[in-house]
Design an enzyme around this catalytic site. Structure first.
Site, PDB file in Angstrom:
ATOM      1  N   GLY A 238     -93.873  52.946 -51.499  1.00 53.59           N
ATOM      2  CA  GLY A 238     -94.817  52.729 -52.589  1.00 53.59           C
ATOM      3  C   GLY A 238     -94.975  51.259 -52.880  1.00 53.59           C
ATOM      4  N   SER A 239     -95.336  50.947 -54.103  1.00 53.47           N
ATOM      5  CA  SER A 239     -95.635  49.565 -54.478  1.00 53.47           C
ATOM      6  C   SER A 239     -94.371  48.738 -54.644  1.00 53.47           C
ATOM      7  CB  SER A 239     -96.442  49.526 -55.773  1.00 53.47           C
ATOM      8  OG  SER A 239     -95.620  49.863 -56.882  1.00 53.47           O
ATOM      9  N   THR A 240     -94.527  47.431 -54.485  1.00 52.44           N
ATOM     10  CA  THR A 240     -93.402  46.516 -54.683  1.00 52.44           C
ATOM     11  C   THR A 240     -92.919  46.548 -56.119  1.00 52.44           C
ATOM     12  OG1 THR A 240     -94.103  45.091 -52.863  1.00 52.44           O
ATOM     13  CG2 THR A 240     -92.701  44.092 -54.546  1.00 52.44           C
ATOM     14  N   GLY A 243     -90.777  49.483 -56.498  1.00 47.86           N
ATOM     15  CA  GLY A 243     -89.578  49.252 -55.703  1.00 47.86           C
ATOM     16  C   GLY A 243     -88.556  48.403 -56.437  1.00 47.86           C
ATOM     17  N   GLU A 260     -89.958  50.902 -48.408  1.00 55.19           N
ATOM     18  CA  GLU A 260     -91.138  50.415 -47.693  1.00 55.19           C
ATOM     19  C   GLU A 260     -92.200  50.163 -48.752  1.00 55.19           C
ATOM     20  OE1 GLU A 260     -94.567  51.995 -44.753  1.00 55.19           O
ATOM     21  OE2 GLU A 260     -92.522  52.346 -44.039  1.00 55.19           O
TER      22      GLU A 260
END
Length: 490
Positions: A238-240, A243, A260
């Site tokens: 997903g998105s940073t 994360g 990821e």
């Protein structure tokens, strides 16, 4: 919606669970109501974790011989293949994806990945001799030094809306093949298709507690799954931004985390390959509407060819038909929801405020009054400092930037917080490969759009993630390493 997957409830430790709260799933292609899915009560998510822990600690699945695990997982995949039509129809309805993309890039590629991962696992050594100098053996008093790869334990797998099925295969199969227990939590935007994994677990005879599939409307359940002390590992795509939060939630119990995350990948065209730019640009938006973390949304071309490339890419984008999956001529569908479309609009406006020019697109397509559509958009940017070149837009927007020479191209490509993927095109393969070696990114494709294989790893540098999926590294990600020092007491 009789053609969709029939089950609309969560699968927890071998049983189907009803919830008190419905989650309405919307079709992004026409804003229609697809169906309601029953949200998993928080107590049932807790039970999924507890039962996963119990199952793993008892060795119910973990101690099953690898060949038997492989047999069960092949049956698991067989069940999914047998429900191909409903699976594809569900992905099309909940994600607005073209049927061909759902059929090939999600289901077809996912099934091939699953079977390849099973074969790869069986081909690997999971306990082997660990060579040591003789002096170390004598000092330690051991006769044998063994390295053993064992399952991590209980794994939380959190998947995104844009690749719900392919990402689930990418996480579930290596984790289960390694002997772990797994709780799958799909995106609330596309939860229906993932429920088939619960039905497949039932049909294949996975022991209760080995796999659960939970559905939620928000993030409270996900936070439980990333912080619970019984969970040993979190695998997230997903998105940073999310994360980072998962890292913080996992830190108090020092969980293993595989991430990821976002990307702002560059596609670099050497002077002898600028003619390939229109096709490379089309690949960014076709089928996915740019909703792919690996999408090469920064196009770097020689400065003295930039104007002609911008014009050529604009013509290529003008030829792309935008429409719903029901339109057989459509090469690009909608983005996932209104917020995603507004993000595209906002970044195009910001790009212009910082000196960029819209060479094509930049708004909502004419004639599509319902659905979350955004035109395939070409931005002509002066340099890499423009916000449209810095941030992940996650929509059908490509930025074209000129470079002075190859050193400048490498500098621009690496001047990013991200490092997930990249592309280099050149008639001189040696020169293109030399550029590829200098890029700070987890994967670089030279003269090819990409490679997706159970035997090849993927993952990011920098803020694009931690760890690797697929390939031997992707299997080892779900294993701990134990060292055995053994001596005969006689």
């Amino acid at each position: 919606m009789d053609d969709l997957i029939a089950e609309r409830r969560s699968y927890v430790a071998g049983t189907w669970v009803d919830g008190d709260e419905p989650l309405a799933v919307e079709n992004p292609a026409d804003e229609s109501h697809v169906t309601d899915v029953s949200v998993t009560p928080l107590a049932e998510i807790e039970r999924a974790v507890t039962e996963a822990r119990r199952c793993f600690d008892a060795g119910t699945w973990a101690d099953t011989p690898p060949a038997e695990r492989a047999r069960v997982l092949h049956a698991f995949v067989d069940h999914i293949v047998a429900h191909r039509a409903a699976f594809v129809a569900t992905m099309v309805a909940e994600a607005g994806q073209p049927a061909a993309f759902a059929e090939r890039a999600q289901l077809g590629a996912g099934v091939a990945l699953a079977r390849g991962t099973i074969d790869l696992y069986l081909s690997m050594q999971h306990e082997d001799h660990n060579p040591l100098p003789v002096d170390d053996l004598l000092r330690g008093g051991a006769a044998l030094s063994i390295r053993r790869h064992e399952p991590v334990g209980v794994v939380t797998a959190i998947t995104p809306y844009n690749g719900a099925i392919i990402m689930a295969f990418q996480k579930l199969i290596p984790a289960l093949m390694a002997g772990n227990s797994v709780i799958l939590r799909p995106s609330p935007l596309t939860p229906i298709s993932s429920l088939l994994f619960g039905a497949a677990a039932d049909a294949a005879g996975l022991p209760a507690g080995t796999l659960s599939v939970v559905v939620e409307a928000g993030s409270i359940g996900a936070e439980l799954l990333t912080s619970h002390p019984f969970v040993d590992m979190v695998s997230f795509t997903g998105s940073t931004a999310v994360g980072r939060r998962i890292l913080a939630q996992a830190a108090p119990t020092v969980k293993r985390v595989a991430l990821e995350l976002g990307g702002k990948s560059a596609q670099i065209y050497l002077p002898d390959a600028v003619g390939r730019a229109p096709a490379g640009a089309a690949a960014v938006v076709a089928a996915t509407a740019g909703q792919a973390c690996v999408a090469a949304t920064r196009m770097l071309v020689p400065q003295d060819h930039k104007d002609e490339v911008v014009e050529a890419v604009a013509r290529a984008y003008a030829a792309i038909t935008v429409g719903p999956p029901s339109d057989p001529t459509a090469r690009m569908g909608p983005v996932i929801n209104a917020a995603a479309r507004e993000r595209c609009e906002r970044f195009v406006a910001t790009a212009e405020e910082h000196g960029g020019k819209v060479a094509f697109g930049g708004g909502r397509p004419a004639g599509l009054d319902r659905g979350y559509y955004f035109e395939p958009t070409v931005l002509d940017l002066r340099d890499n400092t423009n916000p449209a070149a810095r941030e992940e837009i996650f929509g059908p927007v490509i930025s074209i930037i000129g470079y002075r020479d190859l050193d400048d191209a490498v500098h621009i490509a690496n001047d990013s917080d991200y490092g997930l993927s990249g592309q280099v095109f050149g008639a001189d393969v040696a020169a293109a490969t030399a550029v590829a070696r200098r890029l700070r990114t987890g994967a670089v494709n030279v003269n090819v759009g990409g490679m997706f294989s159970a035997y090849a790893p993927s993952g990011g540098y920098k803020q694009s993630g931690l760890g690797r999926e697929r390939g031997p590294d992707g299997i080892r990600a779900f294993q701990e390493v134990k060292h055995l020092a053994i001596s005969d007491p006689r």
